[in-house]
Design a protein around this motif. Structure first.
Motif, PDB file in Angstrom:
ATOM      1  N   GLN A  17     106.432 142.635  69.687  1.00 36.05           N
ATOM      2  CA  GLN A  17     106.347 141.296  70.275  1.00 36.05           C
ATOM      3  C   GLN A  17     107.305 140.335  69.593  1.00 36.05           C
ATOM      4  O   GLN A  17     107.984 139.536  70.253  1.00 36.05           O
ATOM      5  N   CYS A  18     107.363 140.403  68.263  1.00 36.99           N
ATOM      6  CA  CYS A  18     108.270 139.525  67.512  1.00 36.99           C
ATOM      7  C   CYS A  18     109.728 139.805  67.872  1.00 36.99           C
ATOM      8  O   CYS A  18     110.531 138.882  68.033  1.00 36.99           O
ATOM      9  N   THR A  20     110.848 141.097  70.667  1.00 39.27           N
ATOM     10  CA  THR A  20     111.089 140.665  72.054  1.00 39.27           C
ATOM     11  C   THR A  20     111.452 139.182  72.096  1.00 39.27           C
ATOM     12  O   THR A  20     112.307 138.750  72.869  1.00 39.27           O
ATOM     13  N   LYS A  21     110.801 138.378  71.229  1.00 40.56           N
ATOM     14  CA  LYS A  21     111.104 136.941  71.161  1.00 40.56           C
ATOM     15  C   LYS A  21     112.538 136.710  70.710  1.00 40.56           C
ATOM     16  O   LYS A  21     113.129 135.666  70.998  1.00 40.56           O
ATOM     17  N   HIS A  22     113.093 137.682  69.998  1.00 44.30           N
ATOM     18  CA  HIS A  22     114.482 137.574  69.532  1.00 44.30           C
ATOM     19  C   HIS A  22     115.433 138.377  70.433  1.00 44.30           C
ATOM     20  O   HIS A  22     116.546 138.733  70.015  1.00 44.30           O
ATOM     21  N   ASP A  23     114.958 138.673  71.654  1.00 41.49           N
ATOM     22  CA  ASP A  23     115.786 139.332  72.682  1.00 41.49           C
ATOM     23  C   ASP A  23     116.278 140.717  72.268  1.00 41.49           C
ATOM     24  O   ASP A  23     117.408 141.111  72.578  1.00 41.49           O
ATOM     25  N   ARG A  54     119.246 139.609  64.439  1.00 37.69           N
ATOM     26  CA  ARG A  54     118.031 139.376  65.236  1.00 37.69           C
ATOM     27  C   ARG A  54     116.891 140.264  64.733  1.00 37.69           C
ATOM     28  O   ARG A  54     115.736 139.843  64.669  1.00 37.69           O
ATOM     29  N   GLY A  58     113.363 138.834  63.327  1.00 37.26           N
ATOM     30  CA  GLY A  58     112.114 139.252  63.958  1.00 37.26           C
ATOM     31  C   GLY A  58     111.189 139.959  62.984  1.00 37.26           C
ATOM     32  O   GLY A  58     109.970 139.729  62.981  1.00 37.26           O
ATOM     33  N   ASP A  61     109.775 137.446  60.448  1.00 34.99           N
ATOM     34  CA  ASP A  61     108.691 136.683  61.099  1.00 34.99           C
ATOM     35  C   ASP A  61     107.403 137.500  61.132  1.00 34.99           C
ATOM     36  O   ASP A  61     106.318 136.988  60.831  1.00 34.99           O
TER      37      ASP A  61
END
Length: 288
Positions: A17-18, A20-23, A54, A58, A61
């Motif tokens: 999920q983390c 994915t937030k960073h593409d 990225r 991610g 995070d």
């Protein structure tokens, strides 16, 4: 491609999920090794620009926002033997506040340290070649210093939680005392001097410290000498007024305590609402 191997499925999904937030695109799949299920996350760092950067952001995070709280809960359960869900949640909330910088009074008790930089440097050592990274081994050996820091945070949070519980018991005890107390005055006015309070009765006549001392119910100081402030809380509880007008700021800790004890009986007003001539006339009378 970079591949992480996890023992816990939830960890793999949270990292995904983390990322994915960073593409970043990743693929999740299960594998069986020595009759145990492991969870693999394969990340494509070639497609987007700055793919490795990225991935770093991610993963950092994920570790600092998710895993640190997971470790804190594990420490609470296995090192301090907490079992009550409500207690665990309240202590973890304090830890979470500390990590977000919302408990500066607790954070200042920790050594200053750049957590993101430490995690980045630790990841740099394992993001080499194409060898899969065991996240659990990485956490155990490379992030040991971070986990020790989380232990320190948990210890501070436990102490803070206990103090807050004692404070709530103290407030509850004084509320019960107040409910059983017969009022001695209808109204009292408290003017904050910054160092304490000056008391004025319903006719705006100042009540001297000597008079206040005579009015104090001595049982308050005998039964609870460490908790009850003899200059403000004890006189107010002994007088048990129906209405208390406090002239001061809500940032004052004692005023917040008074609000918690007396609840709807208190009205908080700005300092400039108090009639200034009364302050000087009271001083003049005291000096005569």
């Amino acid at each position: 491609m970079i591949e992480f191997i996890f023992r816990q499925k939830n960890d793999a999904l949270k990292l995904q999920q983390c990322l994915t937030k960073h593409d970043l695109t990743s693929w999740f799949h299960e594998t069986l090794f020595q009759n145990k299920t492991h969870y693999n996350l394969t990340i494509d760092v070639s497609a987007p620009t700055n793919g490795m950067d990225r991935l770093m952001k991610g993963t950092i995070d994920f570790i600092l926002c998710d895993k640190c709280i997971d470790w804190a809960e594990d420490i609470l359960r296995n090192q301090f033997f907490y079992e009550d869900i409500s207690e665990i949640e309240q202590i973890l909330e304090i830890v979470s506040d500390m990590r977000m910088g919302e408990r500066p009074e607790l954070d200042q008790m920790l050594e200053e340290w750049n957590e993101p930089l430490f995690v980045r440097e630790s990841l740099d050592r394992v993001f080499v070649g194409s060898i899969p990274v065991s996240f659990d081994s990485f956490s155990t050996f490379r992030l040991k210093k971070l986990q020790l820091r989380i232990t320190e945070m948990v210890e501070l949070a436990i102490d803070e939680y206990k103090m807050e519980q004692e404070y709530q018991m103290f407030i509850h005890m004084l509320r019960e005392y107040l409910a059983s107390r017969e009022k001695k005055l209808d109204t009292i006015h408290l003017f904050s001097t910054g160092f304490g309070f000056r008391f004025f009765d319903e006719n705006m006549k100042e009540v001297s410290r000597k008079e206040l001392t005579k009015l104090i119910d001595k049982r308050l100081l005998t039964n609870h000498p460490l908790y009850v402030d003899s200059y403000t809380i004890a006189p107010l509880l002994s007088l048990a007024p129906e209405k208390i007008y406090v002239y001061g700021s809500s940032e004052n800790n004692l005023i917040r305590t008074l609000q918690n004890i007396f609840e709807e009986r208190i009205d908080l007003l700005p300092l400039h609402y108090f009639p200034e001539p009364l302050l000087y006339s009271s001083i003049d009378m005291a000096n005569e």
